[in-house]
Each structure stands twice: as C-alpha cells, then as structure tokens.
Design an enzyme around this catalytic site. Structure first.
Site: not given
Ligand SMILES: *Cc1c(COP(=O)(O)O)cnc(C)c1O
Length: 421
Positions: A275, A314, A239, A346, A278
């Site tokens: 995790e 996006r 995140g 379109c 982005r």
């Molecule tokens: C989408 C997601 C991420 C990655 O989020 P980023 O903002 O791309 O770092 C990590 N863990 C879970 C469970 C997600 O759904």
C-alpha cells in the site's frame, strides 16, 4: 526520480514550463506529473514481479480523481480509509475487487457502503470492529474477505506522528494476541479470514524495521496455518520513504523493498499486497507559489509567499523539510541568501523553512516546493478563508486543471444561514 527539471533556464513539468501554468492558473497551486506517478507505480509493480501481487495505492496521499484514474488505468488497486475515499475510488472507475479498506474506526455506514459496492477485503483493526463487520455482512447475506492488522511492536524510526507499529499506537491488534483474535474471527459468520495485514508507519528511510515486521508476519503465518486458518494473502502496508532533501538522503528503492518482501515472505506461497502512498505521489507533485514580498526583519530576511500552511501543512505538522527552488534557473555560482520562508497566515507556525539558503529572490518571482505531491493537497484547508488550493496535472506537453480554485462566492455559499437569522 521525477519529471520536474530545468530546461532553457526555466523549471519544466515534463514538457510544460511551470511559469506558463502559473500565469494561466494563478498561484499557489499543486502541479503533478503523470509520467512520474506512472513510473513510481510501475517500479512497485515490477519489484513484486514473479509473485502474485496487487499494488494498492494508499490514496490518502493524494486522491484527486485524475490521479486515481491515472493509476487505475495502470491496474493499481486502492487502499481506502474512509467512506469518502471508497466513493472516490469507485468514481474513478476502480472495481470493488481492487479496493482494500483500512482504518481504525470503520463506521457501520462505511462497512455497509463497501459491502454493497464490493470490496476486496477489510483490514480489520480490532475485535469490536470485526464483530461489527461480521454482523453487517451476515445481515446483508454476504461473506466478506478480511485480514487482521497486527501491531508487531516494531519501531519504524520515523516521525512520531506517522509511526504506527509500536504497541502504544492505536493501530491493529497486539501480535501476541493474534491467535486468540483469529480464533474469534473464524467463529463469526459473514467473514472469510484470508490473511494478515501490517503497516508500521510512513516515511521509513531504512528497510530494517520492515524486515523485523515482515519476519514476524511470516512466523505468524505459519502459526495461524497450524491453527487451521487458510492464510493466503499478506497485506504488507506502505511506508517507504522518499528523499525530501535531494542532497543528503538516499532511501531504499522500491526494488530493494520488493527484494526484501521476497526474502521474508516469498516462501509462504501467499498473494502479496502493498500500500504505497507517499512514494508514488510525493515526488510527482510540486506546490508552486509566488513571492509577495521580501521583508527585512530585525535580524533576518523573510520571504513571504502566497502559499501558506493551509495549502501545505507538512512543515508545521511534521517539521518536514521541502526543497524550495526558484522556477527561473539560478545562475551557477550565484551567491546564496538566507531566508525565513513564510506564508501570509496569521500564525507563527506558518513557516516553511528557517534560515534557508537560496538564490536571491524578489517580489513576483515563482518558487516550487519539491516533493509536495503526497499529503499536500489532501491536507489543505481554507483556514484564513484562503480558497482551497487548486490542482493541475501535466502529461507530456499538455496540462489540465484537475481541481479549480473556488471563487470567493463558491467558498462563501457553502455556508447556509438559518431561516431564523
Ligand atoms: C498511510 C497508510 C499507507 C501509506 O503510507 P505511505 O507512507 O504513504 O506509503 C498505507 N497503509 C495504511 C494502512 C496507511 O494508513
């Protein structure tokens, strides 16, 4: 920081001029930098130095096999959210014990697939899903590690469509029901309850919501341990946001994020997983497009590109800003012009930017959307029967097409006509 810079008056991806690739591959296309991908992965890995950890790349951000292989070679684990992503991770050579399975609705087939192929852990999102995993694991004679995703009811202060940690969101179990749900988990066969999972949203540009969530996870760890659960792994999600507009955003760095993790959960003697998606892929990718026409409207100028909302959704979906830069370096001090930057699809929603001031451009000029590496190609479609946008990977002075543009025939031949038609 990325490896897309002007050199000799033209934008380069590492050591390759972007215009050369555009001439050889055609536009639009996604262009990734190996050095940037690797650099970002390593920043996270180093940020957790000194504590047992695994960086599990959230591959939904960009899941081309070549990108996965690049990161897997660095030792990255993968966070997958579907059977397709699991298969992609395995195909890229990632061992099962480095794959974590997230997602709110894992199907029976997906659970069996991961159990058969090997899995580091399931991040369980509900009681029915937990019972389903337990049943299938027991049937297969396996015991599988699980964490349970808790919803900490924290406002991530990000776009509503990518906020996941408030009580009204579909993700995880309410944190105040955690003791009850962990007790159920401990009673079920086939499960090894090893930890806690949390992920509160994407594109967070402030550490405060992470801090709130991680402190709740730390407290919960102690509570669950007192209940007799051997909590030894914390999956703290992804995140962390990236600067989409270079001029005025300075989100926290992976090192700040790592320091926060050490401060909030470091004393618990747990193995930590993160995790990020982005932040690893976002600034490692451009979408390169060519101007088809410059059109004078009633009260504005439209820059009509050959890239469109089907290639990069996006802006239409999240009102996202992407810096759009000319591939030929503009002269310093050149007078800027305001454009509505649009694609040929379109729909009025096929608008990348309104009133964007840019150096003057003409038909055939190349432009690059910055920070397009994450949630770009993976969200692309063939809407308007525009062939799926290709992907290219640069490494140093060479590049390769890592997903070719389908021909019209390939696109059409995916359809089948019934015998009775
Ligand atoms: C989408 C997601 C991420 C990655 O989020 P980023 O903002 O791309 O770092 C990590 N863990 C879970 C469970 C997600 O759904």
């Amino acid at each position: 920081m990325d490896h897309f810079i002007y050199r000799d008056g033209t934008l380069h991806a590492e050591d390759v001029p972007v215009s050369r690739i555009a001439d050889e591959v055609g536009t639009p296309f996604y262009l990734y930098s190996t050095a940037t991908l690797v650099r970002h992965y390593r920043l996270f890995d180093e940020a957790l130095d000194g504590m047992p950890h695994l960086v599990c790349y959230a591959m939904k951000a960009a899941s081309n096999q070549a990108i996965l292989r690049t990161l897997a070679a660095e030792g990255a684990g993968m966070d997958v959210v579907s059977g397709g992503e699991y298969a992609r991770a395995v195909a890229a050579g990632v061992p099962g014990d480095r794959i974590v399975f997230s997602g709110v609705g894992k199907t029976e087939a997906e659970i069996a697939q991961a159990l058969a192929g090997g899995i580091r852990q399931f991040n369980v999102e509900s009681e029915p899903e937990m019972q389903q995993i337990s049943r299938i694991a027991a049937q297969m004679g396996k015991t599988v590690p699980i964490t349970i995703r808790v919803n900490p009811d924290v406002d991530a202060k990000t776009h509503a469509k990518i906020s996941t940690g408030k009580s009204e969101n579909k993700f995880g179990i309410p944190i105040d029901r955690a003791r009850e749900v962990y007790a159920l988990a401990a009673s079920l066969p086939g499960l090894d309850v090893i930890g806690i999972d949390v992920h509160i949203g994407s594109q967070l540009t402030d550490l405060a919501p992470f801090e709130l969530a991680y402190r709740k996870v730390a407290d919960l760890t102690e509570v669950l341990r007192a209940d007799g659960h051997d909590i030894r792994r914390l999956d703290l999600g992804g995140g962390l946001g990236i600067p989409y507009a270079r001029s005025n955003e300075t989100p926290p760095l992976p090192s700040d994020f790592g320091a926060l993790i050490k401060r909030t959960v470091g004393h618990l003697d747990c193995e930590v997983e993160i995790e990020p998606g982005r932040l690893i892929a976002g600034n490692a990718g451009l979408l390169v497009s060519r101007v088809i026409y410059v059109k004078q409207g009633a009260d504005r100028q439209f820059l009509i590109l050959d890239g469109a909302m089907n290639d990069l959704i996006r802006p239409a979906m999240y009102d996202a800003h992407h810096d759009i830069v000319p591939v030929v370096e503009p002269d310093a001090g050149i007078e800027q012009v305001a454009y509505d930057v649009v694609g040929p699809v379109c729909e009025s929603g096929d608008t990348f930017a309104k009133g964007r001031t840019m150096p003057p451009l003409a038909a055939d000029d190349l432009v690059a959307f910055r920070s397009a590496g994450a949630y770009g190609a993976v969200m692309a479609s063939e809407y308007n029967s525009r062939p799926l946008v290709p992907e290219v990977l640069v490494k140093g002075d060479h590049y390769a097409v890592i997903r070719p543009r389908p021909t019209f025939d390939e696109m059409i031949n995916r359809d089948t006509i019934p015998a009775w038609l």
